[in-house]
Design an enzyme around this catalytic site. Structure first.
Site, PDB file in Angstrom:
ATOM      1  N   TYR A  53       0.882  -1.193  -0.058  1.00 47.15           N
ATOM      2  CA  TYR A  53       0.086  -0.112  -0.065  1.00 47.15           C
ATOM      3  C   TYR A  53       0.860   1.114  -0.139  1.00 47.15           C
ATOM      4  O   TYR A  53       0.564   2.183  -0.486  1.00 47.15           O
ATOM      5  CB  TYR A  53      -1.096  -0.035   1.158  1.00 47.15           C
ATOM      6  CG  TYR A  53      -1.988  -0.871   0.932  1.00 47.15           C
ATOM      7  CD1 TYR A  53      -3.214  -0.552   0.037  1.00 47.15           C
ATOM      8  CD2 TYR A  53      -2.065  -2.240   1.264  1.00 47.15           C
ATOM      9  CE1 TYR A  53      -4.255  -1.504  -0.334  1.00 47.15           C
ATOM     10  CE2 TYR A  53      -3.377  -3.251   1.138  1.00 47.15           C
ATOM     11  CZ  TYR A  53      -4.148  -2.853   0.294  1.00 47.15           C
ATOM     12  OH  TYR A  53      -5.109  -3.529   0.049  1.00 47.15           O
ATOM     13  N   ARG A  56       1.128   2.008  -3.637  1.00 47.62           N
ATOM     14  CA  ARG A  56       0.187   2.405  -4.205  1.00 47.62           C
ATOM     15  C   ARG A  56       0.030   4.087  -3.810  1.00 47.62           C
ATOM     16  O   ARG A  56      -0.320   4.936  -4.697  1.00 47.62           O
ATOM     17  CB  ARG A  56      -1.036   1.609  -3.622  1.00 47.62           C
ATOM     18  CG  ARG A  56      -0.953   0.520  -3.594  1.00 47.62           C
ATOM     19  CD  ARG A  56      -1.578  -0.132  -4.965  1.00 47.62           C
ATOM     20  NE  ARG A  56      -0.558  -0.014  -5.891  1.00 47.62           N
ATOM     21  CZ  ARG A  56       0.433  -0.762  -6.103  1.00 47.62           C
ATOM     22  NH1 ARG A  56       0.640  -1.792  -5.219  1.00 47.62           N
ATOM     23  NH2 ARG A  56       1.303  -0.658  -6.995  1.00 47.62           N
ATOM     24  N   GLN A  86     -14.943   3.281  -5.829  1.00 49.39           N
ATOM     25  CA  GLN A  86     -14.430   2.052  -5.086  1.00 49.39           C
ATOM     26  C   GLN A  86     -12.844   2.317  -5.061  1.00 49.39           C
ATOM     27  O   GLN A  86     -12.041   1.509  -4.428  1.00 49.39           O
ATOM     28  CB  GLN A  86     -14.671   0.952  -6.006  1.00 49.39           C
ATOM     29  CG  GLN A  86     -16.134   0.448  -5.985  1.00 49.39           C
ATOM     30  CD  GLN A  86     -16.083  -0.504  -6.981  1.00 49.39           C
ATOM     31  OE1 GLN A  86     -16.127  -1.650  -7.040  1.00 49.39           O
ATOM     32  NE2 GLN A  86     -16.748   0.056  -8.150  1.00 49.39           N
ATOM     33  N   ASN A  87     -12.329   3.536  -5.487  1.00 49.41           N
ATOM     34  CA  ASN A  87     -10.993   3.698  -5.624  1.00 49.41           C
ATOM     35  C   ASN A  87     -10.560   4.329  -4.284  1.00 49.41           C
ATOM     36  O   ASN A  87     -10.974   4.932  -3.634  1.00 49.41           O
ATOM     37  CB  ASN A  87     -10.677   4.705  -6.715  1.00 49.41           C
ATOM     38  CG  ASN A  87     -10.978   4.323  -8.266  1.00 49.41           C
ATOM     39  OD1 ASN A  87     -11.255   3.059  -8.248  1.00 49.41           O
ATOM     40  ND2 ASN A  87     -11.199   5.039  -9.015  1.00 49.41           N
ATOM     41  N   ASP A  89      -7.784   5.957  -4.384  1.00 51.90           N
ATOM     42  CA  ASP A  89      -6.952   7.238  -4.735  1.00 51.90           C
ATOM     43  C   ASP A  89      -7.913   8.542  -4.290  1.00 51.90           C
ATOM     44  O   ASP A  89      -9.314   8.143  -4.147  1.00 51.90           O
ATOM     45  CB  ASP A  89      -6.596   7.250  -5.990  1.00 51.90           C
ATOM     46  CG  ASP A  89      -7.688   7.320  -7.089  1.00 51.90           C
ATOM     47  OD1 ASP A  89      -8.523   8.202  -7.074  1.00 51.90           O
ATOM     48  OD2 ASP A  89      -7.578   6.522  -7.972  1.00 51.90           O
ATOM     49  N   HIS A 104     -14.034   1.761  -0.314  1.00 50.14           N
ATOM     50  CA  HIS A 104     -12.952   0.911  -0.013  1.00 50.14           C
ATOM     51  C   HIS A 104     -11.903   1.471   0.730  1.00 50.14           C
ATOM     52  O   HIS A 104     -10.609   1.166   0.466  1.00 50.14           O
ATOM     53  CB  HIS A 104     -12.580  -0.255  -1.333  1.00 50.14           C
ATOM     54  CG  HIS A 104     -13.367  -0.840  -1.831  1.00 50.14           C
ATOM     55  ND1 HIS A 104     -13.566  -1.249  -3.290  1.00 50.14           N
ATOM     56  CD2 HIS A 104     -14.683  -1.581  -1.155  1.00 50.14           C
ATOM     57  CE1 HIS A 104     -14.437  -2.229  -3.471  1.00 50.14           C
ATOM     58  NE2 HIS A 104     -15.004  -2.216  -2.527  1.00 50.14           N
ATOM     59  N   GLY A 172     -15.960   2.884 -15.400  1.00 54.91           N
ATOM     60  CA  GLY A 172     -14.620   2.223 -15.080  1.00 54.91           C
ATOM     61  C   GLY A 172     -14.624   1.067 -13.799  1.00 54.91           C
ATOM     62  O   GLY A 172     -13.754   1.058 -13.330  1.00 54.91           O
ATOM     63  N   THR A 173     -15.701   0.175 -13.932  1.00 63.34           N
ATOM     64  CA  THR A 173     -15.599  -0.901 -12.952  1.00 63.34           C
ATOM     65  C   THR A 173     -16.198  -2.163 -13.575  1.00 63.34           C
ATOM     66  O   THR A 173     -17.057  -2.096 -14.238  1.00 63.34           O
ATOM     67  CB  THR A 173     -16.425  -0.503 -11.597  1.00 63.34           C
ATOM     68  OG1 THR A 173     -16.526  -1.830 -10.733  1.00 63.34           O
ATOM     69  CG2 THR A 173     -17.800  -0.057 -11.837  1.00 63.34           C
ATOM     70  N   SER A 174     -15.252  -3.272 -13.533  1.00 59.57           N
ATOM     71  CA  SER A 174     -15.872  -4.548 -13.905  1.00 59.57           C
ATOM     72  C   SER A 174     -16.863  -5.201 -13.128  1.00 59.57           C
ATOM     73  O   SER A 174     -17.359  -6.212 -13.503  1.00 59.57           O
ATOM     74  CB  SER A 174     -14.362  -5.527 -13.679  1.00 59.57           C
ATOM     75  OG  SER A 174     -14.227  -5.609 -12.278  1.00 59.57           O
TER      76      SER A 174
HETATM   77  P1  OAD Z   1     -11.197  -3.834 -12.188  1.00 60.70           P
HETATM   78  O1  OAD Z   1      -9.862  -3.725 -12.513  1.00 60.70           O
HETATM   79  O2  OAD Z   1     -11.652  -4.977 -11.720  1.00 60.70           O
HETATM   80  O3  OAD Z   1     -12.023  -3.411 -13.305  1.00 60.70           O
HETATM   81  C1  OAD Z   1     -11.535  -2.151 -14.149  1.00 60.70           C
HETATM   82  C2  OAD Z   1     -12.575  -1.509 -15.013  1.00 60.70           C
HETATM   83  O4  OAD Z   1     -11.976  -0.535 -15.777  1.00 60.70           O
HETATM   84  C3  OAD Z   1     -12.726  -2.850 -16.337  1.00 60.70           C
HETATM   85  O5  OAD Z   1     -14.088  -2.970 -16.520  1.00 60.70           O
HETATM   86  C4  OAD Z   1     -12.103  -2.210 -17.595  1.00 60.70           C
HETATM   87  O6  OAD Z   1     -12.553  -2.336 -18.683  1.00 60.70           O
HETATM   88  C5  OAD Z   1     -12.193  -0.697 -17.315  1.00 60.70           C
HETATM   89  N1  OAD Z   1     -11.482   0.250 -17.769  1.00 60.70           N
HETATM   90  C6  OAD Z   1     -10.005  -0.166 -18.374  1.00 60.70           C
HETATM   91  N2  OAD Z   1      -9.558   1.226 -18.736  1.00 60.70           N
HETATM   92  C7  OAD Z   1     -10.421   2.255 -18.738  1.00 60.70           C
HETATM   93  C8  OAD Z   1     -10.531   3.400 -19.083  1.00 60.70           C
HETATM   94  N3  OAD Z   1      -9.446   4.124 -19.592  1.00 60.70           N
HETATM   95  N4  OAD Z   1     -11.564   4.305 -19.083  1.00 60.70           N
HETATM   96  C9  OAD Z   1     -12.731   3.656 -18.322  1.00 60.70           C
HETATM   97  N5  OAD Z   1     -12.854   2.255 -17.924  1.00 60.70           N
HETATM   98  C10 OAD Z   1     -11.756   1.382 -18.149  1.00 60.70           C
HETATM   99  O7  OAD Z   1     -11.364  -2.563 -11.037  1.00 60.70           O
HETATM  100  P2  OAD Z   1     -12.629  -2.301 -10.082  1.00 60.70           P
HETATM  101  O8  OAD Z   1     -14.009  -2.602 -10.710  1.00 60.70           O
HETATM  102  O9  OAD Z   1     -12.438  -0.896  -9.557  1.00 60.70           O
HETATM  103  O10 OAD Z   1     -10.855  -3.522  -4.047  1.00 60.70           O
HETATM  104  O11 OAD Z   1     -12.317  -3.221  -8.908  1.00 60.70           O
HETATM  105  C11 OAD Z   1     -13.187  -3.182  -8.002  1.00 60.70           C
HETATM  106  C12 OAD Z   1     -12.382  -3.666  -6.590  1.00 60.70           C
HETATM  107  O12 OAD Z   1     -11.631  -4.727  -6.642  1.00 60.70           O
HETATM  108  C13 OAD Z   1     -11.309  -2.438  -6.139  1.00 60.70           C
HETATM  109  O13 OAD Z   1     -12.168  -1.376  -5.454  1.00 60.70           O
HETATM  110  C14 OAD Z   1     -10.469  -3.268  -5.326  1.00 60.70           C
HETATM  111  C15 OAD Z   1     -10.283  -4.492  -6.380  1.00 60.70           C
HETATM  112  O14 OAD Z   1      -9.808  -5.636  -5.803  1.00 60.70           O
HETATM  113  C16 OAD Z   1     -10.572  -3.809  -3.010  1.00 60.70           C
HETATM  114  O15 OAD Z   1      -9.076  -3.959  -2.903  1.00 60.70           O
HETATM  115  C17 OAD Z   1     -11.344  -4.337  -1.868  1.00 60.70           C
END
Ligand code: OAD
Length: 229
Positions: A53, A56, A86-87, A89, A104, A172-174
């Protein structure tokens, strides 16, 4: 004024140069979750977790908000806006967003690793938190982040905000991590719902969402020009 809620994930910070977690080359390809992001990891090897961390935090201090963060902040000129991120930052805040809820946690802060963790958050000076940095009760400070296997204290507040949304923009979240991902199902009936993501698996999206398959900055620009402003 209409209520807009933003639900953001790592993709909104990708254009600032911060790796996402699950894209190819993402953080969870480089590190094992169970070694750096769980309570057991902290028990077994707290220094390894602290170092993960610290790196990070160091990176986050070196980067800047991108156009997507700035456009989200600009929404406040026309709408009542809440950002649920969820970020860990603080790029939404640095871009000017005023209501940011960190589901988070926030890496710029530390909290006690003893009991009563959620009582006080301590700003971290610079990027390096040391094992010898202690809370007033004498426990080492740990990063103010939610680890896998821990509860998400801000979840109820986030659900309340979503329940009041006229417009929800998921960006931007999966949508792989719960309970956060469950928020997309908690909108009121009339809510307009959008997902901005260039790479999300379309099967993971509820059918009543409009998908804007673009990067965070281009997707926000498109949505603002074509729909919101
Ligand atoms: P992920 O890495 O799972 O997903 C990132 C998403 O961003 C994907 O759907 C990509 O397609 C998309 N992406 C990539 N580049 C992009 C761009 N330039 N513009 C827009 N989207 C883009 O990340 P999160 O969904 O945020 O939690 O992950 C959720 C949680 O899992 C995080 O908060 C963290 C992680 O483990 C903890 O650590 C508890």
């Amino acid at each position: 004024m209409k209520n807009i809620v933003i639900l953001s994930g790592a993709g909104v910070s990708a254009e600032s140069g911060i790796s996402t977690f699950r894209d190819s080359g993402g953080l969870w390809e480089q590190y094992k979750i169970e070694e750096v992001a769980t309570p057991e990891a902290w028990e077994n090897n707290p220094q390894k977790v602290q170092t993960f961390y610290n790196l990070r935090r160091k990176q986050i201090l070196e980067v800047k908000p991108n156009e997507a963060h700035f456009l989200i902040a600009k929404l406040e000129s026309r709408f009542h806006v809440n950002v649920i991120t969820q970020n860990i930052d603080d790029l939404h805040e640095r871009a000017g967003s005023t209501n940011v809820l960190h589901l988070h946690g926030n890496i710029r802060y530390a909290k006690s690793s003893g009991p009563n963790q959620e009582v006080n958050y301590y700003p971290v000076e610079g990027w390096g938190l040391k094992m010898s940095d202690l809370c007033p009760d004498g426990y080492p400070l740990r990063p103010h982040v939610v680890w896998f296997g821990e509860s998400v204290p801000m979840m109820d507040k986030a659900a309340e905000l979503i329940a009041e949304a006229d417009i929800l923009i998921v960006i931007g979240t999966s949508l792989q991590v719960y309970p956060a991902a469950g928020l997309v199902y908690m909108t009121p009936r009339q809510c307009q719902k959008f997902i901005i993501d260039p790479g999300i698996n379309e099967r993971d999206i509820p059918s009543d969402y409009t998908l804007i398959k673009k990067s965070a900055s281009l997707g926000m620009k498109h949505l603002m020009e074509q729909v919101l402003f």
